[in-house]
Design a protein around this motif. Structure first.
Motif, PDB file in Angstrom:
ATOM      1  N   VAL A   9      42.824  47.351  38.735  1.00 34.08           N
ATOM      2  CA  VAL A   9      42.788  45.917  39.048  1.00 34.08           C
ATOM      3  C   VAL A   9      41.508  45.260  38.512  1.00 34.08           C
ATOM      4  O   VAL A   9      41.265  44.073  38.737  1.00 34.08           O
ATOM      5  CB  VAL A   9      42.909  45.634  40.575  1.00 34.08           C
ATOM      6  N   GLY A  10      40.687  46.061  37.834  1.00 32.26           N
ATOM      7  CA  GLY A  10      39.511  45.522  37.165  1.00 32.26           C
ATOM      8  C   GLY A  10      38.361  45.186  38.084  1.00 32.26           C
ATOM      9  O   GLY A  10      37.576  44.280  37.813  1.00 32.26           O
ATOM     10  N   LEU A  11      38.250  45.907  39.202  1.00 31.77           N
ATOM     11  CA  LEU A  11      37.175  45.580  40.143  1.00 31.77           C
ATOM     12  C   LEU A  11      36.336  46.796  40.536  1.00 31.77           C
ATOM     13  O   LEU A  11      35.660  46.777  41.552  1.00 31.77           O
ATOM     14  CB  LEU A  11      37.769  44.944  41.407  1.00 31.77           C
ATOM     15  N   TYR A  12      36.389  47.815  39.696  1.00 31.42           N
ATOM     16  CA  TYR A  12      35.648  49.031  40.035  1.00 31.42           C
ATOM     17  C   TYR A  12      34.152  48.734  40.189  1.00 31.42           C
ATOM     18  O   TYR A  12      33.491  49.267  41.073  1.00 31.42           O
ATOM     19  CB  TYR A  12      35.874  50.112  38.968  1.00 31.42           C
ATOM     20  N   HIS A  13      33.651  47.831  39.354  1.00 32.19           N
ATOM     21  CA  HIS A  13      32.222  47.506  39.411  1.00 32.19           C
ATOM     22  C   HIS A  13      31.849  46.756  40.689  1.00 32.19           C
ATOM     23  O   HIS A  13      30.694  46.617  41.021  1.00 32.19           O
ATOM     24  CB  HIS A  13      31.812  46.681  38.188  1.00 32.19           C
ATOM     25  N   LYS A  14      32.842  46.284  41.422  1.00 34.71           N
ATOM     26  CA  LYS A  14      32.548  45.545  42.658  1.00 34.71           C
ATOM     27  C   LYS A  14      32.909  46.356  43.898  1.00 34.71           C
ATOM     28  O   LYS A  14      33.038  45.807  44.989  1.00 34.71           O
ATOM     29  CB  LYS A  14      33.308  44.223  42.667  1.00 34.71           C
ATOM     30  N   ARG A  54      43.168  40.599  44.466  1.00 37.43           N
ATOM     31  CA  ARG A  54      43.378  41.820  43.690  1.00 37.43           C
ATOM     32  C   ARG A  54      43.000  43.050  44.508  1.00 37.43           C
ATOM     33  O   ARG A  54      43.659  44.094  44.431  1.00 37.43           O
ATOM     34  CB  ARG A  54      42.584  41.757  42.383  1.00 37.43           C
ATOM     35  N   VAL A  55      41.965  42.911  45.330  1.00 35.92           N
ATOM     36  CA  VAL A  55      41.605  44.017  46.235  1.00 35.92           C
ATOM     37  C   VAL A  55      42.747  44.250  47.228  1.00 35.92           C
ATOM     38  O   VAL A  55      43.140  45.393  47.494  1.00 35.92           O
ATOM     39  CB  VAL A  55      40.289  43.720  46.990  1.00 35.92           C
ATOM     40  N   ALA A  56      43.283  43.135  47.749  1.00 39.58           N
ATOM     41  CA  ALA A  56      44.384  43.260  48.713  1.00 39.58           C
ATOM     42  C   ALA A  56      45.576  43.960  48.069  1.00 39.58           C
ATOM     43  O   ALA A  56      46.244  44.789  48.702  1.00 39.58           O
ATOM     44  CB  ALA A  56      44.776  41.879  49.230  1.00 39.58           C
ATOM     45  N   ILE A  57      45.834  43.636  46.801  1.00 34.33           N
ATOM     46  CA  ILE A  57      46.951  44.282  46.094  1.00 34.33           C
ATOM     47  C   ILE A  57      46.634  45.766  45.882  1.00 34.33           C
ATOM     48  O   ILE A  57      47.492  46.638  46.082  1.00 34.33           O
ATOM     49  CB  ILE A  57      47.232  43.565  44.753  1.00 34.33           C
TER      50      ILE A  57
END
Lengths: 289, 261
Positions: B132-137, B152-155
Protein backbone atom coordinates in the motif's frame (compact mmCIF):
# COMPACT_ATOMS: atom_id res chain seq x y z
CA UNK A 1 -6.25 -20.32 24.71
CA UNK A 2 -2.62 -20.91 23.91
CA UNK A 3 0.47 -19.27 25.32
CA UNK A 4 0.89 -16.92 22.38
CA UNK A 5 -2.63 -15.58 22.68
CA UNK A 6 -2.08 -15.06 26.41
CA UNK A 7 1.10 -13.15 25.64
CA UNK A 8 -0.73 -11.00 23.08
CA UNK A 9 -3.40 -10.20 25.65
CA UNK A 10 -0.78 -9.04 28.13
CA UNK A 11 0.87 -7.05 25.33
CA UNK A 12 -2.48 -5.40 24.71
CA UNK A 13 -2.77 -4.45 28.36
CA UNK A 14 0.74 -3.05 28.42
CA UNK A 15 0.10 -0.99 25.29
CA UNK A 16 -3.15 0.32 26.74
CA UNK A 17 -1.45 1.26 29.99
CA UNK A 18 1.60 2.72 28.33
CA UNK A 19 -0.05 4.83 25.67
CA UNK A 20 -2.37 6.72 27.95
CA UNK A 21 -0.15 7.36 30.92
CA UNK A 22 -1.79 10.67 31.77
CA UNK A 23 -5.35 9.36 31.63
CA UNK A 24 -4.39 6.27 33.60
CA UNK A 25 -2.60 8.30 36.26
CA UNK A 26 -5.64 10.52 36.69
CA UNK A 27 -7.92 7.51 36.94
CA UNK A 28 -5.69 5.93 39.60
CA UNK A 29 -5.51 9.20 41.56
CA UNK A 30 -9.29 9.63 41.52
CA UNK A 31 -9.81 6.05 42.66
CA UNK A 32 -7.01 6.27 45.21
CA UNK A 33 -8.42 9.40 46.82
CA UNK A 34 -11.90 7.98 47.13
CA UNK A 35 -10.47 4.76 48.54
CA UNK A 36 -8.52 6.91 51.02
CA UNK A 37 -11.84 8.15 52.42
CA UNK A 38 -12.85 4.53 52.89
CA UNK A 39 -9.66 3.42 54.64
CA UNK A 40 -9.54 6.49 56.86
CA UNK A 41 -13.10 5.75 57.83
CA UNK A 42 -12.20 2.11 58.54
CA UNK A 43 -9.29 3.18 60.71
CA UNK A 44 -11.46 5.62 62.66
CA UNK A 45 -14.04 2.89 63.16
CA UNK A 46 -11.37 0.47 64.33
CA UNK A 47 -10.08 2.97 66.87
CA UNK A 48 -13.57 3.82 68.02
CA UNK A 49 -14.34 0.15 68.59
CA UNK A 50 -11.07 -0.23 70.49
CA UNK A 51 -11.90 2.72 72.67
CA UNK A 52 -15.37 1.39 73.48
CA UNK A 53 -13.93 -2.05 74.21
CA UNK A 54 -11.31 -0.62 76.51
CA UNK A 55 -13.86 1.45 78.39
CA UNK A 56 -15.92 -1.68 78.85
CA UNK A 57 -12.93 -3.61 80.13
CA UNK A 58 -12.39 -1.06 82.87
CA UNK A 59 -15.78 -2.12 84.13
CA UNK A 60 -15.74 -3.88 87.53
CA UNK A 61 -18.49 -5.50 89.52
CA UNK A 62 -18.35 -5.11 93.31
CA UNK A 63 -19.79 -7.72 95.63
CA UNK A 64 -20.09 -6.20 99.12
CA UNK A 65 -20.10 -8.61 102.04
CA UNK A 66 -21.86 -8.54 105.37
CA UNK A 67 -19.83 -7.62 108.41
CA UNK A 68 -17.89 -10.12 110.43
CA UNK A 69 -17.52 -13.02 108.07
CA UNK A 70 -14.99 -15.78 108.63
CA UNK A 71 -12.01 -15.84 106.33
CA UNK A 72 -12.63 -19.38 105.04
CA UNK A 73 -16.21 -18.43 104.19
CA UNK A 74 -15.06 -15.51 102.11
CA UNK A 75 -12.37 -17.68 100.56
CA UNK A 76 -15.00 -20.20 99.57
CA UNK A 77 -17.19 -17.44 98.16
CA UNK A 78 -14.27 -16.17 96.08
CA UNK A 79 -13.84 -19.63 94.55
CA UNK A 80 -17.56 -19.85 93.93
CA UNK A 81 -17.48 -16.51 92.14
CA UNK A 82 -14.52 -17.62 90.04
CA UNK A 83 -16.48 -20.73 89.11
CA UNK A 84 -19.19 -18.67 87.47
CA UNK A 85 -19.38 -18.38 83.71
CA UNK A 86 -17.65 -15.36 82.17
CA UNK A 87 -15.61 -14.38 85.22
CA UNK A 88 -11.97 -13.65 84.66
CA UNK A 89 -10.67 -12.37 87.96
CA UNK A 90 -11.94 -12.00 91.51
CA UNK A 91 -9.90 -10.06 94.04
CA UNK A 92 -10.71 -9.62 97.70
CA UNK A 93 -10.59 -6.11 99.12
CA UNK A 94 -10.77 -5.98 102.87
CA UNK A 95 -12.50 -3.10 104.56
CA UNK A 96 -9.10 -1.81 105.67
CA UNK A 97 -7.77 -1.78 102.11
CA UNK A 98 -10.95 -0.14 100.96
CA UNK A 99 -10.54 2.65 103.49
CA UNK A 100 -6.92 3.25 102.51
CA UNK A 101 -7.94 3.40 98.85
CA UNK A 102 -10.74 5.77 99.73
CA UNK A 103 -8.38 8.00 101.67
CA UNK A 104 -5.96 8.08 98.81
CA UNK A 105 -8.69 9.14 96.49
CA UNK A 106 -9.81 11.93 98.76
CA UNK A 107 -6.28 13.29 99.02
CA UNK A 108 -6.02 16.38 101.18
CA UNK A 109 -9.59 16.11 102.30
CA UNK A 110 -8.87 12.70 103.80
CA UNK A 111 -8.73 14.35 107.23
CA UNK A 112 -12.49 14.16 107.13
CA UNK A 113 -12.21 10.42 107.61
CA UNK A 114 -10.11 10.83 110.74
CA UNK A 115 -13.33 11.71 112.54
CA UNK A 116 -14.53 8.14 111.99
CA UNK A 117 -14.54 5.95 115.05
CA UNK A 118 -14.73 2.74 113.12
CA UNK A 119 -14.36 1.77 109.46
CA UNK A 120 -17.85 1.90 107.88
CA UNK A 121 -16.76 0.22 104.67
CA UNK A 122 -17.54 -3.44 104.08
CA UNK A 123 -15.27 -6.20 102.79
CA UNK A 124 -15.78 -6.69 99.09
CA UNK A 125 -14.86 -8.69 96.00
CA UNK A 126 -13.83 -6.83 92.88
CA UNK A 127 -14.98 -8.95 89.95
CA UNK A 128 -13.61 -8.58 86.46
CA UNK A 129 -15.61 -10.20 83.65
CA UNK A 130 -14.12 -11.76 80.57
CA UNK A 131 -14.14 -9.91 77.28
CA UNK A 132 -17.30 -10.63 75.40
CA UNK A 133 -19.26 -10.87 78.65
CA UNK A 134 -19.33 -7.15 79.20
CA UNK A 135 -23.00 -6.51 78.56
CA UNK A 136 -25.60 -5.03 80.86
CA UNK A 137 -27.69 -8.25 80.66
CA UNK A 138 -24.81 -10.40 81.80
CA UNK A 139 -23.77 -8.07 84.61
CA UNK A 140 -27.39 -7.86 85.78
CA UNK A 141 -27.67 -11.65 85.80
CA UNK A 142 -24.46 -12.00 87.86
CA UNK A 143 -25.71 -9.34 90.27
CA UNK A 144 -29.09 -11.01 90.56
CA UNK A 145 -27.50 -14.41 91.19
CA UNK A 146 -24.89 -13.37 93.73
CA UNK A 147 -27.16 -11.05 95.68
CA UNK A 148 -29.08 -14.15 96.79
CA UNK A 149 -25.98 -15.71 98.30
CA UNK A 150 -25.65 -15.81 102.03
CA UNK A 151 -23.25 -13.21 103.36
CA UNK A 152 -23.67 -10.91 100.37
CA UNK A 153 -24.93 -7.52 101.33
CA UNK A 154 -25.10 -5.81 97.97
CA UNK A 155 -23.82 -6.05 94.39
CA UNK A 156 -23.00 -2.93 92.44
CA UNK A 157 -21.59 -2.24 89.04
CA UNK A 158 -22.66 1.29 88.13
CA UNK A 159 -25.80 -0.02 86.49
CA UNK A 160 -27.14 3.32 85.21
CA UNK A 161 -23.76 4.55 84.03
CA UNK A 162 -23.07 1.27 82.31
CA UNK A 163 -26.41 1.10 80.54
CA UNK A 164 -26.05 4.65 79.33
CA UNK A 165 -22.59 3.87 78.01
CA UNK A 166 -23.86 0.79 76.30
CA UNK A 167 -26.64 2.74 74.57
CA UNK A 168 -24.15 5.37 73.48
CA UNK A 169 -21.85 2.73 72.04
CA UNK A 170 -24.77 1.17 70.19
CA UNK A 171 -25.75 4.56 68.76
CA UNK A 172 -22.21 5.18 67.65
CA UNK A 173 -22.06 1.81 65.94
CA UNK A 174 -25.33 2.41 64.08
CA UNK A 175 -24.24 5.84 62.85
CA UNK A 176 -20.86 4.41 61.93
CA UNK A 177 -22.42 1.56 60.01
CA UNK A 178 -24.76 3.86 58.10
CA UNK A 179 -21.94 6.22 57.30
CA UNK A 180 -19.75 3.30 56.32
CA UNK A 181 -22.38 2.00 53.96
CA UNK A 182 -22.76 5.37 52.26
CA UNK A 183 -18.99 5.78 51.91
CA UNK A 184 -18.63 2.22 50.68
CA UNK A 185 -21.32 2.64 48.04
CA UNK A 186 -19.98 5.96 46.81
CA UNK A 187 -16.46 4.54 46.59
CA UNK A 188 -17.75 1.62 44.56
CA UNK A 189 -19.63 4.04 42.35
CA UNK A 190 -16.57 6.25 41.80
CA UNK A 191 -14.37 3.27 40.96
CA UNK A 192 -16.92 1.69 38.69
CA UNK A 193 -17.47 4.97 36.91
CA UNK A 194 -13.76 5.68 36.49
CA UNK A 195 -13.12 2.24 35.06
CA UNK A 196 -16.17 2.62 32.85
CA UNK A 197 -14.80 5.88 31.44
CA UNK A 198 -11.50 4.14 30.72
CA UNK A 199 -13.40 1.51 28.76
CA UNK A 200 -15.51 4.13 26.99
CA UNK A 201 -12.33 5.87 25.87
CA UNK A 202 -11.33 2.65 24.17
CA UNK A 203 -14.55 2.25 22.25
CA UNK A 204 -12.81 2.43 18.89
CA UNK A 205 -10.24 -0.12 20.01
CA UNK A 206 -13.01 -2.48 21.08
CA UNK A 207 -14.99 -1.91 17.87
CA UNK A 208 -11.91 -2.52 15.75
CA UNK A 209 -11.05 -5.68 17.63
CA UNK A 210 -14.55 -6.99 17.03
CA UNK A 211 -14.31 -6.15 13.33
CA UNK A 212 -11.05 -8.00 12.83
CA UNK A 213 -12.48 -11.10 14.45
CA UNK A 214 -11.19 -11.00 18.01
CA UNK A 215 -13.00 -13.33 20.36
CA UNK A 216 -14.75 -11.75 23.30
CA UNK A 217 -12.14 -13.23 25.62
CA UNK A 218 -9.33 -11.65 23.64
CA UNK A 219 -11.01 -8.25 23.91
CA UNK A 220 -12.09 -8.57 27.50
CA UNK A 221 -9.12 -10.06 29.29
CA UNK A 222 -6.66 -7.19 28.66
CA UNK A 223 -9.24 -4.71 29.92
CA UNK A 224 -10.09 -6.80 32.95
CA UNK A 225 -6.40 -7.12 33.82
CA UNK A 226 -6.04 -3.40 33.33
CA UNK A 227 -8.99 -2.70 35.62
CA UNK A 228 -7.52 -5.00 38.27
CA UNK A 229 -4.13 -3.30 38.01
CA UNK A 230 -5.72 0.11 38.31
CA UNK A 231 -7.59 -1.09 41.39
CA UNK A 232 -4.37 -2.38 42.95
CA UNK A 233 -2.47 0.83 42.16
CA UNK A 234 -5.29 2.93 43.59
CA UNK A 235 -5.48 0.85 46.78
CA UNK A 236 -1.71 1.10 47.27
CA UNK A 237 -1.95 4.85 46.83
CA UNK A 238 -4.73 4.98 49.42
CA UNK A 239 -2.69 2.86 51.86
CA UNK A 240 0.39 5.04 51.38
CA UNK A 241 -1.64 8.17 52.13
CA UNK A 242 -3.27 6.46 55.10
CA UNK A 243 0.15 5.59 56.51
CA UNK A 244 1.15 9.23 56.22
CA UNK A 245 -2.04 10.35 57.92
CA UNK A 246 -1.50 7.79 60.67
CA UNK A 247 2.10 8.85 61.25
CA UNK A 248 1.04 12.46 61.48
CA UNK A 249 -1.99 12.04 63.73
CA UNK A 250 -0.48 9.52 66.14
CA UNK A 251 1.77 12.36 67.32
CA UNK A 252 -1.35 13.94 68.73
CA UNK A 253 -3.32 10.79 69.53
CA UNK A 254 -0.81 8.40 71.10
CA UNK A 255 -3.14 5.42 71.44
CA UNK A 256 -4.06 5.40 67.73
CA UNK A 257 -4.17 1.93 66.22
CA UNK A 258 -3.19 1.21 62.57
CA UNK A 259 -5.05 -1.23 60.36
CA UNK A 260 -4.00 -4.84 60.57
CA UNK A 261 -1.76 -5.95 57.73
CA UNK A 262 -3.97 -8.85 56.71
CA UNK A 263 -6.91 -6.44 56.54
CA UNK A 264 -4.86 -4.19 54.27
CA UNK A 265 -3.93 -7.13 52.06
CA UNK A 266 -7.61 -8.00 51.86
CA UNK A 267 -8.34 -4.42 50.91
CA UNK A 268 -5.87 -4.57 48.00
CA UNK A 269 -7.45 -7.79 46.75
CA UNK A 270 -10.90 -6.26 47.11
CA UNK A 271 -9.85 -3.24 45.01
CA UNK A 272 -8.35 -5.50 42.34
CA UNK A 273 -11.63 -7.38 42.10
CA UNK A 274 -13.60 -4.15 42.06
CA UNK A 275 -11.52 -2.82 39.15
CA UNK A 276 -11.81 -6.07 37.24
CA UNK A 277 -15.55 -6.35 37.76
CA UNK A 278 -15.99 -2.68 36.84
CA UNK A 279 -14.14 -3.26 33.58
CA UNK A 280 -16.05 -6.40 32.85
CA UNK A 281 -19.51 -5.00 33.39
CA UNK A 282 -18.68 -1.80 31.50
CA UNK A 283 -17.63 -3.89 28.52
CA UNK A 284 -20.65 -6.12 28.51
CA UNK A 285 -22.52 -3.20 27.02
CA UNK A 286 -20.13 -2.94 24.06
CA UNK A 287 -19.49 -6.60 23.49
CA UNK A 288 -23.04 -7.78 23.39
CA UNK A 289 -24.14 -9.00 20.04
CA UNK B 1 -5.24 -24.45 -17.79
CA UNK B 2 -8.79 -24.86 -16.59
CA UNK B 3 -10.97 -21.75 -16.39
CA UNK B 4 -11.17 -20.18 -12.95
CA UNK B 5 -13.84 -21.71 -10.83
CA UNK B 6 -16.74 -19.44 -9.91
CA UNK B 7 -17.78 -19.89 -6.34
CA UNK B 8 -20.24 -17.70 -4.52
CA UNK B 9 -18.34 -16.07 -1.66
CA UNK B 10 -21.18 -14.02 -0.32
CA UNK B 11 -24.83 -14.43 -1.09
CA UNK B 12 -27.89 -12.50 -0.03
CA UNK B 13 -31.20 -14.27 -0.49
CA UNK B 14 -34.67 -12.65 -0.21
CA UNK B 15 -33.45 -10.30 2.44
CA UNK B 16 -35.83 -7.81 4.00
CA UNK B 17 -34.99 -5.34 6.73
CA UNK B 18 -36.91 -2.50 8.29
CA UNK B 19 -34.61 0.52 8.53
CA UNK B 20 -37.04 2.69 10.46
CA UNK B 21 -38.55 6.01 9.40
CA UNK B 22 -40.39 4.39 6.48
CA UNK B 23 -37.23 3.06 4.90
CA UNK B 24 -36.70 -0.60 4.34
CA UNK B 25 -34.81 -3.12 2.28
CA UNK B 26 -37.13 -5.42 0.40
CA UNK B 27 -36.38 -8.78 -1.18
CA UNK B 28 -32.69 -8.20 -1.81
CA UNK B 29 -30.90 -10.89 -3.80
CA UNK B 30 -27.28 -10.63 -4.75
CA UNK B 31 -24.30 -12.89 -4.99
CA UNK B 32 -20.64 -12.09 -5.13
CA UNK B 33 -18.35 -14.70 -6.65
CA UNK B 34 -14.68 -15.15 -5.92
CA UNK B 35 -12.41 -12.53 -7.36
CA UNK B 36 -15.31 -10.31 -8.36
CA UNK B 37 -15.39 -6.54 -8.01
CA UNK B 38 -18.79 -5.01 -7.30
CA UNK B 39 -19.95 -1.47 -6.74
CA UNK B 40 -23.10 -1.15 -4.68
CA UNK B 41 -24.59 2.22 -5.52
CA UNK B 42 -27.48 4.12 -4.06
CA UNK B 43 -28.39 7.43 -2.46
CA UNK B 44 -27.56 8.06 1.19
CA UNK B 45 -30.01 6.34 3.45
CA UNK B 46 -30.79 3.65 0.91
CA UNK B 47 -29.55 0.99 3.30
CA UNK B 48 -26.14 0.24 1.80
CA UNK B 49 -24.38 0.42 5.15
CA UNK B 50 -27.01 -1.70 6.82
CA UNK B 51 -26.70 -4.27 4.06
CA UNK B 52 -22.94 -4.39 4.59
CA UNK B 53 -23.37 -4.58 8.35
CA UNK B 54 -25.64 -7.55 7.87
CA UNK B 55 -22.98 -9.15 5.68
CA UNK B 56 -20.45 -9.05 8.49
CA UNK B 57 -23.29 -9.96 10.81
CA UNK B 58 -23.28 -6.99 13.08
CA UNK B 59 -26.98 -6.73 12.30
CA UNK B 60 -29.57 -9.32 11.32
CA UNK B 61 -32.08 -9.32 8.49
CA UNK B 62 -35.76 -9.33 9.44
CA UNK B 63 -36.26 -12.10 6.93
CA UNK B 64 -34.18 -13.86 4.32
CA UNK B 65 -30.67 -15.09 4.62
CA UNK B 66 -27.08 -14.09 4.16
CA UNK B 67 -24.39 -16.62 3.50
CA UNK B 68 -20.71 -15.71 3.69
CA UNK B 69 -18.34 -18.61 3.21
CA UNK B 70 -19.68 -21.30 5.49
CA UNK B 71 -21.44 -18.82 7.77
CA UNK B 72 -25.21 -18.48 7.57
CA UNK B 73 -26.89 -15.46 9.14
CA UNK B 74 -29.74 -17.49 10.58
CA UNK B 75 -27.41 -19.88 12.31
CA UNK B 76 -24.47 -17.74 13.32
CA UNK B 77 -23.90 -17.26 17.06
CA UNK B 78 -21.83 -14.94 19.23
CA UNK B 79 -19.17 -17.59 19.38
CA UNK B 80 -18.88 -18.15 15.64
CA UNK B 81 -18.93 -14.50 14.55
CA UNK B 82 -15.20 -13.91 15.20
CA UNK B 83 -14.50 -16.75 12.76
CA UNK B 84 -16.65 -15.04 10.15
CA UNK B 85 -14.99 -11.65 10.66
CA UNK B 86 -11.59 -13.20 10.01
CA UNK B 87 -12.81 -14.17 6.54
CA UNK B 88 -14.00 -10.65 5.77
CA UNK B 89 -12.03 -7.43 5.49
CA UNK B 90 -13.98 -4.31 6.39
CA UNK B 91 -13.20 -0.71 5.50
CA UNK B 92 -15.16 2.37 6.52
CA UNK B 93 -15.49 5.96 5.47
CA UNK B 94 -13.99 7.10 8.79
CA UNK B 95 -11.03 4.64 8.65
CA UNK B 96 -11.48 3.44 12.26
CA UNK B 97 -7.82 3.21 13.07
CA UNK B 98 -6.80 3.04 16.71
CA UNK B 99 -5.39 6.46 17.50
CA UNK B 100 -2.83 5.42 20.07
CA UNK B 101 -1.33 2.63 17.96
CA UNK B 102 1.22 3.01 15.22
CA UNK B 103 0.48 2.01 11.65
CA UNK B 104 2.31 -1.26 12.22
CA UNK B 105 0.46 -1.99 15.47
CA UNK B 106 -2.89 -1.29 13.87
CA UNK B 107 -2.17 -3.89 11.22
CA UNK B 108 -0.52 -6.29 13.65
CA UNK B 109 -3.59 -6.27 15.89
CA UNK B 110 -5.70 -7.85 13.17
CA UNK B 111 -3.24 -10.73 12.99
CA UNK B 112 -2.68 -10.95 16.74
CA UNK B 113 -6.34 -11.72 17.35
CA UNK B 114 -6.03 -14.76 15.11
CA UNK B 115 -2.98 -15.93 17.04
CA UNK B 116 -0.46 -15.42 14.23
CA UNK B 117 3.16 -15.78 15.41
CA UNK B 118 5.00 -12.46 15.73
CA UNK B 119 7.63 -13.35 13.15
CA UNK B 120 4.91 -13.98 10.63
CA UNK B 121 3.05 -10.81 11.61
CA UNK B 122 6.18 -8.76 10.93
CA UNK B 123 6.77 -10.46 7.63
CA UNK B 124 3.19 -10.06 6.45
CA UNK B 125 2.84 -6.47 7.73
CA UNK B 126 6.01 -5.50 5.90
CA UNK B 127 4.66 -7.00 2.73
CA UNK B 128 1.25 -5.37 2.97
CA UNK B 129 2.63 -1.99 3.99
CA UNK B 130 4.98 -2.07 1.03
CA UNK B 131 2.01 -3.04 -1.11
CA UNK B 132 0.00 0.00 0.00
CA UNK B 133 3.10 2.19 -0.18
CA UNK B 134 3.32 3.11 3.48
CA UNK B 135 6.15 0.98 4.79
CA UNK B 136 8.17 4.11 5.54
CA UNK B 137 5.37 5.34 7.79
CA UNK B 138 4.98 2.13 9.79
CA UNK B 139 6.01 3.79 13.06
CA UNK B 140 3.76 6.82 12.64
CA UNK B 141 0.51 7.28 14.50
CA UNK B 142 -2.68 7.65 12.43
CA UNK B 143 -3.03 11.37 13.27
CA UNK B 144 0.27 12.04 11.49
CA UNK B 145 -1.09 10.61 8.24
CA UNK B 146 -3.30 12.18 5.60
CA UNK B 147 -6.84 10.88 5.12
CA UNK B 148 -5.84 8.91 2.04
CA UNK B 149 -2.92 7.34 3.87
CA UNK B 150 -5.11 6.43 6.82
CA UNK B 151 -7.55 4.75 4.51
CA UNK B 152 -4.73 2.79 2.91
CA UNK B 153 -3.66 1.64 6.37
CA UNK B 154 -7.26 0.63 7.07
CA UNK B 155 -7.30 -1.35 3.82
CA UNK B 156 -3.96 -2.95 4.73
CA UNK B 157 -5.46 -3.98 8.06
CA UNK B 158 -8.56 -5.33 6.33
CA UNK B 159 -6.54 -7.62 4.06
CA UNK B 160 -3.99 -8.65 6.70
CA UNK B 161 -5.72 -11.95 7.35
CA UNK B 162 -6.14 -12.66 3.62
CA UNK B 163 -9.93 -12.37 3.58
CA UNK B 164 -11.98 -13.91 0.80
CA UNK B 165 -13.96 -10.70 0.47
CA UNK B 166 -13.33 -7.07 1.25
CA UNK B 167 -16.32 -4.90 2.16
CA UNK B 168 -15.81 -1.17 1.83
CA UNK B 169 -18.47 1.26 3.02
CA UNK B 170 -17.97 4.64 1.28
CA UNK B 171 -14.21 4.18 1.43
CA UNK B 172 -13.58 7.42 -0.45
CA UNK B 173 -16.30 9.47 1.23
CA UNK B 174 -13.88 11.49 3.32
CA UNK B 175 -11.13 11.81 0.76
CA UNK B 176 -10.00 14.38 -1.77
CA UNK B 177 -9.79 13.52 -5.44
CA UNK B 178 -6.19 12.36 -5.49
CA UNK B 179 -6.62 10.13 -2.45
CA UNK B 180 -9.87 8.78 -3.87
CA UNK B 181 -7.96 7.76 -6.95
CA UNK B 182 -5.20 6.14 -4.90
CA UNK B 183 -7.64 4.23 -2.76
CA UNK B 184 -9.65 2.98 -5.71
CA UNK B 185 -6.48 1.96 -7.45
CA UNK B 186 -5.46 0.04 -4.37
CA UNK B 187 -8.82 -1.70 -4.19
CA UNK B 188 -8.49 -2.75 -7.84
CA UNK B 189 -5.01 -4.02 -7.12
CA UNK B 190 -6.25 -6.09 -4.21
CA UNK B 191 -9.04 -7.43 -6.39
CA UNK B 192 -6.50 -8.35 -9.06
CA UNK B 193 -4.79 -10.43 -6.39
CA UNK B 194 -7.92 -12.57 -6.13
CA UNK B 195 -9.86 -11.00 -3.27
CA UNK B 196 -13.50 -10.22 -3.99
CA UNK B 197 -14.30 -6.58 -3.30
CA UNK B 198 -17.66 -4.96 -2.62
CA UNK B 199 -17.65 -1.17 -2.50
CA UNK B 200 -20.73 0.70 -1.35
CA UNK B 201 -20.93 4.30 -2.49
CA UNK B 202 -23.46 7.01 -3.24
CA UNK B 203 -21.22 8.40 -5.98
CA UNK B 204 -22.77 6.96 -9.12
CA UNK B 205 -20.74 9.16 -11.42
CA UNK B 206 -17.47 7.93 -9.98
CA UNK B 207 -18.12 4.24 -10.47
CA UNK B 208 -19.70 4.23 -13.91
CA UNK B 209 -16.50 4.60 -15.87
CA UNK B 210 -14.71 1.50 -14.63
CA UNK B 211 -16.82 -1.10 -16.32
CA UNK B 212 -17.17 -3.12 -13.13
CA UNK B 213 -20.36 -4.74 -12.06
CA UNK B 214 -22.65 -2.11 -10.54
CA UNK B 215 -25.65 -2.88 -8.40
CA UNK B 216 -28.13 -0.02 -8.03
CA UNK B 217 -30.08 0.14 -4.82
CA UNK B 218 -33.19 2.29 -5.12
CA UNK B 219 -36.18 2.57 -2.83
CA UNK B 220 -35.04 -0.40 -0.85
CA UNK B 221 -34.81 -2.72 -3.81
CA UNK B 222 -32.17 -3.72 -6.29
CA UNK B 223 -33.13 -1.64 -9.30
CA UNK B 224 -30.44 -2.77 -11.71
CA UNK B 225 -27.53 -5.15 -11.64
CA UNK B 226 -25.05 -4.37 -14.40
CA UNK B 227 -22.59 -7.10 -15.03
CA UNK B 228 -19.05 -6.25 -15.82
CA UNK B 229 -18.93 -4.78 -19.31
CA UNK B 230 -15.26 -4.24 -19.97
CA UNK B 231 -12.54 -6.75 -19.84
CA UNK B 232 -8.95 -6.08 -19.04
CA UNK B 233 -7.22 -4.21 -16.30
CA UNK B 234 -9.27 -1.32 -15.03
CA UNK B 235 -6.19 0.54 -13.92
CA UNK B 236 -5.35 1.08 -17.59
CA UNK B 237 -8.43 3.20 -17.89
CA UNK B 238 -8.04 5.13 -14.70
CA UNK B 239 -6.27 8.01 -16.36
CA UNK B 240 -9.07 8.87 -18.71
CA UNK B 241 -11.68 7.91 -16.18
CA UNK B 242 -14.08 10.20 -14.48
CA UNK B 243 -12.00 9.89 -11.38
CA UNK B 244 -9.51 12.30 -12.85
CA UNK B 245 -12.24 14.54 -14.16
CA UNK B 246 -13.81 14.47 -10.78
CA UNK B 247 -10.45 15.20 -9.30
CA UNK B 248 -10.35 18.42 -11.28
CA UNK B 249 -13.86 19.28 -10.24
CA UNK B 250 -13.05 18.64 -6.63
CA UNK B 251 -9.85 20.62 -6.63
CA UNK B 252 -11.74 23.53 -8.15
CA UNK B 253 -14.30 23.09 -5.46
CA UNK B 254 -11.61 23.07 -2.81
CA UNK B 255 -10.17 26.32 -4.06
CA UNK B 256 -13.58 27.92 -4.16
CA UNK B 257 -14.15 26.81 -0.60
CA UNK B 258 -10.98 28.45 0.57
CA UNK B 259 -11.91 31.68 -1.16
CA UNK B 260 -15.20 31.73 0.60
CA UNK B 261 -13.61 31.49 4.02
Amino acid sequence: MNLRTAKYMIDEMMINLGRRKGANAIAVIIMGLSLLILVVFLMVTLNLANLIDKTGEEMRLFVYLEDGMEQDVTREMQLKLLGLRGIEEVSFISKGEALTEFKERLGEESDLLDELVENPLPDAFRVKTKRGYITSEFLASIAFETEKWEGVEEVRYGKKWFERGERLAKGIYIIDLALGLIIFLSVIFVIYNTVRLTVLHRRTTIDVMKLVGATNAFIRIPFILEGALQGIAASLLAIALLTAIYAFSSKYLPGLVFMRYDALAGFVVFCAILGAVGSFSAMRRFLKL
Amino acid sequence: MSPPEHRIIAGIYHLSKDLGRHFSLTDINLQVTNGEFVFLVGPSGAGKSTLLRMMYMDDRPDSGQIVVGSFVSTRVTRRTIPGLRRKIGIVFQDFRLIEDRTVFENIALAMKVTGTPMSKIKQRATKILTHVGLYHKRHDFPKALSGGEQQRVAIARAVANRPAILLADEPTGNLDAVSTRNVLELLFKINAGGTAVLVATHDIEMVQSFGQRIIYLENGRIARDHEKIFVGDVRDRMDESRVSRRAEQLSEYDIRDEENE
